[in-house]
Design an enzyme around this catalytic site. Structure first.
Site, PDB file in Angstrom:
ATOM      1  N   ASP A  75       0.823  -1.202   0.000  1.00 43.53           N
ATOM      2  CA  ASP A  75       0.000   0.000   0.000  1.00 43.53           C
ATOM      3  C   ASP A  75       0.860   1.255   0.000  1.00 43.53           C
ATOM      4  O   ASP A  75       2.033   1.242   0.405  1.00 43.53           O
ATOM      5  CB  ASP A  75      -0.969   0.009   1.176  1.00 43.53           C
ATOM      6  CG  ASP A  75      -0.286  -0.015   2.534  1.00 43.53           C
ATOM      7  OD1 ASP A  75       0.696  -0.757   2.683  1.00 43.53           O
ATOM      8  OD2 ASP A  75      -0.736   0.717   3.439  1.00 43.53           O
ATOM      9  N   GLU A 134      -0.055  -1.327   5.657  1.00 42.13           N
ATOM     10  CA  GLU A 134       1.007  -0.890   6.563  1.00 42.13           C
ATOM     11  C   GLU A 134       0.842   0.572   6.922  1.00 42.13           C
ATOM     12  O   GLU A 134       1.076   0.981   8.069  1.00 42.13           O
ATOM     13  CB  GLU A 134       2.374  -1.132   5.919  1.00 42.13           C
ATOM     14  CG  GLU A 134       3.564  -0.897   6.841  1.00 42.13           C
ATOM     15  CD  GLU A 134       4.094   0.540   6.827  1.00 42.13           C
ATOM     16  OE1 GLU A 134       4.964   0.836   7.667  1.00 42.13           O
ATOM     17  OE2 GLU A 134       3.651   1.341   5.980  1.00 42.13           O
TER      18      GLU A 134
END
Length: 379
Positions: A75, A134
């Site tokens: 991400d 994350e």
């Protein structure tokens, strides 16, 4: 095509997937899974409850404990304003690779996947582990750690490729984020005793947090972190509707960055006592705290085989960083863990994020050295 150019080409593909944390990462994960399956990896795609986010574990070499885990997250943060080119289209200019996520941290992932054919022939376990979410609390890594604890893999070492300019980093503080919401009772400002002023409670909470911050500073006056003590930051207070209305609602957004988990436990106990006392004194008052993520720190340890190996591969001396990562989660599984990856954290999360080509090349060199060590049976 050289391994370097293959990594650049793959990075261009990856940047084109806008894997902002509020969107699915499945398409990118499946593309990378297919690529590494074709290189001989055993693939596991582990979806979240919504089935649109996945963790990817690609394992090369023998199916046994030991070996190395190469850890990254898929991400990225939102692109935001201020870009001079399309953030989701790689731009190569003056030795720099521009695009959202090039530095944090798709460049490292591209290097790992480009090196996968070499790593696959080492004869030792190598796991490329790519997580979701994350940037919003390491939620993918937390979920994956639970699976790994039950089912494996069980690598001996983990290299987390966050941007460190290929410096070896052996520690960082934790990062714990919260919003405390206070529900009182509104009313006319001329009769404050008839209501419960949530804004006043928020003010007292702010003062308690300030006092706890001072306590934490006194506990640890020296150390290698900058600053060496655990910190508390109050980011935002909101309360009330107008100056002549008793504030019926308030919220306090705050964070703490403990050096060790015991410091976080101390703060939590102190705030629980504060909340209990406030609610007992004002029947009808409700105080609730929502946790937005508790990223455990990476503890510097005297014995750390991953750190020692990274130093042997890239040189330098081990350091510390102020930002949080997934590294402490892997350390919590008993895996020796180190941060070492291409790019500068100063470029992350900014418009015109970029990765220097020299940094990508240095990462590939490190991975080649790692493959050589594994192939020689030295690990």
């Amino acid at each position: 095509m050289s391994v370097f150019e293959a990594a650049v080409a793959l990075l261009a593909e990856m940047v084109a997937y806008p894997t902002v944390s509020d969107r699915s990462n499945r398409a990118l994960a499946e593309m990378l899974a297919g690529r590494m399956a074709g290189q001989g990896a055993r693939i596991r795609l582990l979806p979240d409850l919504g089935n649109d986010k996945v963790n990817l574990v690609a394992s090369f070499g023998p199916d046994r404990a030991g070996g190395v885990m190469l850890s990254g997250h898929l991400d990225v943060v939102p692109a935001g304003e201020g870009w001079t080119s399309d953030p989701f289209r790689l731009r190569r200019e003056d030795g720099r690779l521009f695009g959202r996520g090039t530095c944090d941290m798709k460049g490292f992932i591209a290097a790992c996947v480009a090196m996968a054919p070499r790593l696959a022939t080492c004869g030792a376990p190598v796991h490329v582990v790519l997580t979701h979410d994350e940037e919003v609390g390491c939620m993918g890594a937390v979920a994956l750690a639970e699976v790994m604890a039950r089912e494996g893999p069980r690598p001996a070492m983990a290299f987390v490729g966050e941007p460190t300019r290929m410096a070896v980093i052996e520690g960082h503080k934790g990062s714990y984020e919260y919003t405390t919401r206070i529900a009182g009772r509104d009313g006319h400002g001329s009769a404050p005793d008839r209501g419960i002023n949530a804004g006043m409670v928020a003010a007292r909470l702010a003062l308690r947090l300030d006092g706890l911050a001072a306590e934490l500073r006194e506990r640890r006056p020296q150390g290698r972190f900058d600053p060496p003590w655990a910190t508390i930051n109050l980011g935002r207070i909101t309360a009330g509707a107008a100056r002549n209305v008793i504030a019926g609602q308030a919220s306090v957004e705050w964070e703490m960055r403990p050096v060790v988990p015991a410091e976080a436990s101390h703060v939590k106990r102190a705030l629980a006592a504060f909340v209990e006392a406030e609610m007992a004194a004002q029947p009808g008052l409700v105080i609730e705290t929502e946790c937005f993520g508790e990223i455990v720190g990476l503890e510097p340890r005297a014995a750390n085989a991953a750190r020692d190996l990274a130093l042997d591969l890239v040189g330098g001396t081990p350091g510390l960083v102020p930002f949080g990562t997934e590294a402490g989660i892997w350390q919590g599984l008993g895996i020796d863990t180190v941060l070492c990856g291409p790019g500068d954290i100063a470029q992350a999360h900014r418009p015109d994020e970029y990765l220097e080509e020299g940094q990508l090349a240095a990462c590939l060199d490190m991975l080649e050295g790692l493959a050589a060590r594994l192939g020689a049976g030295r690990l």
